[in-house]
Design a protein around this motif. Structure first.
Motif, mmCIF file in Angstrom:
data_model
loop_
_atom_site.group_PDB
_atom_site.id
_atom_site.type_symbol
_atom_site.label_atom_id
_atom_site.label_comp_id
_atom_site.label_asym_id
_atom_site.label_seq_id
_atom_site.Cartn_x
_atom_site.Cartn_y
_atom_site.Cartn_z
ATOM 1 N N ILE A 1 -11.712 19.702 9.584
ATOM 2 C CA ILE A 1 -11.087 20.262 8.389
ATOM 3 C C ILE A 1 -10.415 19.148 7.594
ATOM 4 O O ILE A 1 -9.658 18.349 8.157
ATOM 5 N N PHE A 2 -10.719 19.103 6.290
ATOM 6 C CA PHE A 2 -10.121 18.118 5.397
ATOM 7 C C PHE A 2 -9.176 18.866 4.461
ATOM 8 O O PHE A 2 -9.611 19.745 3.712
ATOM 9 N N ILE A 3 -7.901 18.528 4.530
ATOM 10 C CA ILE A 3 -6.896 19.221 3.737
ATOM 11 C C ILE A 3 -6.594 18.390 2.500
ATOM 12 O O ILE A 3 -6.039 17.294 2.586
ATOM 13 N N GLY A 4 -7.006 18.904 1.348
ATOM 14 C CA GLY A 4 -6.901 18.174 0.094
ATOM 15 C C GLY A 4 -8.273 18.031 -0.534
ATOM 16 O O GLY A 4 -9.225 17.610 0.144
ATOM 17 N N GLY A 5 -8.384 18.370 -1.824
ATOM 18 C CA GLY A 5 -9.690 18.378 -2.479
ATOM 19 C C GLY A 5 -9.876 17.290 -3.510
ATOM 20 O O GLY A 5 -10.716 17.436 -4.414
ATOM 21 N N GLY A 6 -9.129 16.202 -3.370
ATOM 22 C CA GLY A 6 -9.319 15.070 -4.275
ATOM 23 C C GLY A 6 -10.513 14.228 -3.862
ATOM 24 O O GLY A 6 -11.276 14.586 -2.944
ATOM 25 N N ALA A 7 -10.687 13.090 -4.526
ATOM 26 C CA ALA A 7 -11.834 12.223 -4.248
ATOM 27 C C ALA A 7 -11.853 11.776 -2.790
ATOM 28 O O ALA A 7 -12.917 11.710 -2.164
ATOM 29 N N ILE B 1 0.509 23.082 10.418
ATOM 30 C CA ILE B 1 -0.532 22.818 11.410
ATOM 31 C C ILE B 1 0.149 22.764 12.766
ATOM 32 O O ILE B 1 1.126 22.029 12.954
ATOM 33 N N LYS B 2 -0.352 23.545 13.691
ATOM 34 C CA LYS B 2 0.225 23.563 15.036
ATOM 35 C C LYS B 2 -0.904 23.567 16.055
ATOM 36 O O LYS B 2 -1.848 24.354 15.932
ATOM 37 N N ASP B 3 -0.794 22.682 17.044
ATOM 38 C CA ASP B 3 -1.846 22.499 18.048
ATOM 39 C C ASP B 3 -3.161 22.196 17.323
ATOM 40 O O ASP B 3 -3.239 21.227 16.607
ATOM 41 N N GLN B 4 -4.168 23.061 17.471
ATOM 42 C CA GLN B 4 -5.430 22.828 16.759
ATOM 43 C C GLN B 4 -5.750 24.002 15.843
ATOM 44 O O GLN B 4 -6.883 24.471 15.759
ATOM 45 N N MET B 5 -4.702 24.409 15.093
ATOM 46 C CA MET B 5 -4.834 25.512 14.141
ATOM 47 C C MET B 5 -4.172 25.137 12.818
ATOM 48 O O MET B 5 -3.085 24.567 12.791
ATOM 49 N N VAL B 6 -4.879 25.470 11.729
ATOM 50 C CA VAL B 6 -4.311 25.335 10.390
ATOM 51 C C VAL B 6 -3.886 26.720 9.919
ATOM 52 O O VAL B 6 -4.689 27.655 9.919
ATOM 53 N N ILE C 1 -5.661 14.694 6.741
ATOM 54 C CA ILE C 1 -4.722 15.008 5.666
ATOM 55 C C ILE C 1 -4.981 14.083 4.482
ATOM 56 O O ILE C 1 -4.801 12.871 4.574
ATOM 57 N N THR C 2 -5.418 14.662 3.359
ATOM 58 C CA THR C 2 -5.689 13.884 2.139
ATOM 59 C C THR C 2 -4.967 14.521 0.951
ATOM 60 O O THR C 2 -5.534 14.639 -0.134
ATOM 61 N N THR C 3 -3.720 14.926 1.173
ATOM 62 C CA THR C 3 -2.979 15.701 0.175
ATOM 63 C C THR C 3 -2.119 14.824 -0.736
ATOM 64 O O THR C 3 -1.131 15.285 -1.292
ATOM 65 N N GLY C 4 -2.465 13.584 -0.886
ATOM 66 C CA GLY C 4 -1.683 12.701 -1.739
ATOM 67 C C GLY C 4 -0.931 11.666 -0.928
ATOM 68 O O GLY C 4 -0.982 11.659 0.311
ATOM 69 N N PHE C 5 -0.207 10.808 -1.628
ATOM 70 C CA PHE C 5 0.383 9.649 -0.965
ATOM 71 C C PHE C 5 1.835 9.449 -1.372
ATOM 72 O O PHE C 5 2.329 10.042 -2.328
ATOM 73 N N GLY D 1 0.808 -1.208 0.000
ATOM 74 C CA GLY D 1 0.000 0.000 0.000
ATOM 75 C C GLY D 1 0.844 1.261 0.000
ATOM 76 O O GLY D 1 1.999 1.273 -0.440
ATOM 77 N N SER D 2 0.264 2.348 0.512
ATOM 78 C CA SER D 2 0.946 3.636 0.536
ATOM 79 C C SER D 2 0.659 4.340 1.848
ATOM 80 O O SER D 2 -0.156 3.884 2.652
ATOM 81 N N LEU D 3 1.337 5.464 2.051
ATOM 82 C CA LEU D 3 1.142 6.286 3.241
ATOM 83 C C LEU D 3 0.788 7.705 2.810
ATOM 84 O O LEU D 3 1.044 8.108 1.668
ATOM 85 N N SER D 4 0.227 8.464 3.722
ATOM 86 C CA SER D 4 -0.086 9.860 3.426
ATOM 87 C C SER D 4 1.201 10.647 3.207
ATOM 88 O O SER D 4 2.196 10.442 3.906
ATOM 89 N N ASN D 5 1.158 11.539 2.235
ATOM 90 C CA ASN D 5 2.326 12.359 1.912
ATOM 91 C C ASN D 5 2.248 13.667 2.693
ATOM 92 O O ASN D 5 1.313 14.443 2.521
ATOM 93 N N ILE D 6 3.209 13.897 3.562
ATOM 94 C CA ILE D 6 3.221 15.104 4.389
ATOM 95 C C ILE D 6 4.020 16.182 3.663
ATOM 96 O O ILE D 6 5.214 16.012 3.413
ATOM 97 N N ILE D 7 3.383 17.300 3.324
ATOM 98 C CA ILE D 7 4.044 18.351 2.554
ATOM 99 C C ILE D 7 4.174 19.652 3.335
ATOM 100 O O ILE D 7 4.570 20.679 2.775
ATOM 101 N N PHE D 8 3.843 19.614 4.636
ATOM 102 C CA PHE D 8 4.001 20.791 5.497
ATOM 103 C C PHE D 8 4.198 20.308 6.930
ATOM 104 O O PHE D 8 3.834 19.172 7.268
ATOM 105 N N PRO D 9 4.767 21.147 7.806
ATOM 106 C CA PRO D 9 5.011 20.719 9.196
ATOM 107 C C PRO D 9 3.702 20.490 9.958
ATOM 108 O O PRO D 9 2.738 21.252 9.809
ATOM 109 N N ILE D 10 3.690 19.446 10.769
ATOM 110 C CA ILE D 10 2.535 19.139 11.613
ATOM 111 C C ILE D 10 3.008 18.975 13.052
ATOM 112 O O ILE D 10 3.861 18.137 13.338
#
Length: 355
Positions: A147-153, A211-216, A230-234, A103-112
């Protein structure tokens, strides 16, 4: 002959199903750190409360037992093609033939920096987040924001599923571009209307910076949340592939026969086809690959090198569960919506889960 099944993905579930019906004279071992293999197609229905966890997942140890396959619960660390060895946290396994379906994992493209963020891969994390949110909203009432980050399917479908589960919670989608960029215009317009009617707010062309604490934090604003997804790709799995050819996201390059080497087969999200390097990591392709993986695995065991090849379909049906037992479909330039589409999806999904 030692045959190693690395991972318990849907391709290997199909192998187990076939071995239950038609045993093969070989020493099979399956190594995975996930006892349950969740089917992403039924995840929205689970979130909404239509399906149980058992209905949307395969019991991997039980299937292995029925198929005569040794089950090992362990985390895979690396696979060395030249040495023909798989290294896990607790052991080293030799093999003659290996099949990789991790399978795959979520792709992290910004600090969390937050404990309230769910990566949608692996799917078990979404199941866990749903259970935690049920408890939270039961205690606090439906006051909060998802909040859902990523506008894909994936992001759109999950947002609609959580809306069906929580009617009064604020729900937003943040996307760096437009939503559903791989869908035709008719389907996209229909789904935008459905999202609007269900009070799901879309922030387009807005790039998340951290994303820091509970803020985007985005390039246009700052938004608080109860839970973010996080749904920003894999990207590929956290496994070191030694002496294999990999992409920059740690996917394995494979031929159209799903071969990554003379004695290594790979399918699903873990694989990138050399002939189709830009092919989406979509389940519709993995489902078509699964029987070819099984056929070619048996051919390799029998030392028959007349392998079957896989050609991705140019048109394929994508069905988005919209909640309340309605679904929207995208196929070529066509778009459909309603209960009939949901019933079709439900029938396909339940059939797929049969063993």
């Amino acid at each position: 002959m030692k045959v190693l099944l690395a991972g318990g993905g849907h391709g290997h579930i199909n192998v187990l199903k076939n071995l239950i019906k038609n045993p093969v004279d070989a020493d099979f071992t399956l190594v995975t750190d996930f006892k349950r293999q969740y089917y992403s197609g039924m995840l929205p229905g689970f979130i909404e409360g239509i399906y149980t966890e058992d209905e949307i997942s395969f019991n991997v140890p039980d299937l292995c037992k029925r198929a005569g396959v040794k089950y090992v619960e362990d985390k895979i660390l690396s696979i060395d093609q030249d040495a023909k060895k798989l290294y896990s946290e607790n052991a080293v396994y030799d093999y003659d033939i290996i099949s990789i379906n991790l399978g795959s994992l979520s792709n992290i493209i910004f600090p969390i920096e937050s404990d309230h963020v769910c990566l949608v891969k692996p799917i078990s994390e979404v199941v866990k987040a749903k259970e935690e949110l049920d408890q939270y909203f039961k205690a606090h009432g439906q006051s909060g924001r998802l909040i859902f980050i990523g506008g894909g399917a994936s992001g759109v479908e999950l947002a609609l599923a959580f809306r069906a589960a929580y009617k009064d919670v604020d729900i937003e989608i943040i996307t760096a571009h437009d939503i559903l960029e791989n869908f035709n215009d008719r389907a996209k317009r229909k789904l935008e209307k459905i999202l609007k009617d269900k009070n799901i707010f879309i922030r387009k062309n807005e790039r998340v910076e951290k994303i820091k604490d509970q803020m985007v934090f985005t390039d246009k604003g700052t938004y608080d949340f109860t839970q973010a997804f996080i749904t920003t790709g894999f990207r590929g799995p956290d496994v070191k592939f030694e002496n294999f050819h990999t992409t920059d996201k740690n996917y394995l390059w494979v031929s159209d026969s799903l071969l990554a080497g003379d004695d290594a087969l790979v399918m699903g999200d873990t694989a990138t086809l050399r002939a189709y390097p830009d092919l989406n990591k979509a389940g519709v392709f993995a489902i078509r690959e699964a029987p070819i993986l099984y056929t070619n695995l048996i051919k390799a065991i029998e030392n028959k090198r007349c392998f079957e090849t896989y050609t991705p379909q140019t048109k394929y049906l994508q069905i988005i569960n919209c909640g309340d037992k309605k679904a929207a479909a995208n196929y070529g330039g066509l778009a459909f919506y309603g209960r009939i589409m949901w019933n079709l999806k439900d029938k396909i999904d339940r059939k797929y889960m049969e063993v």
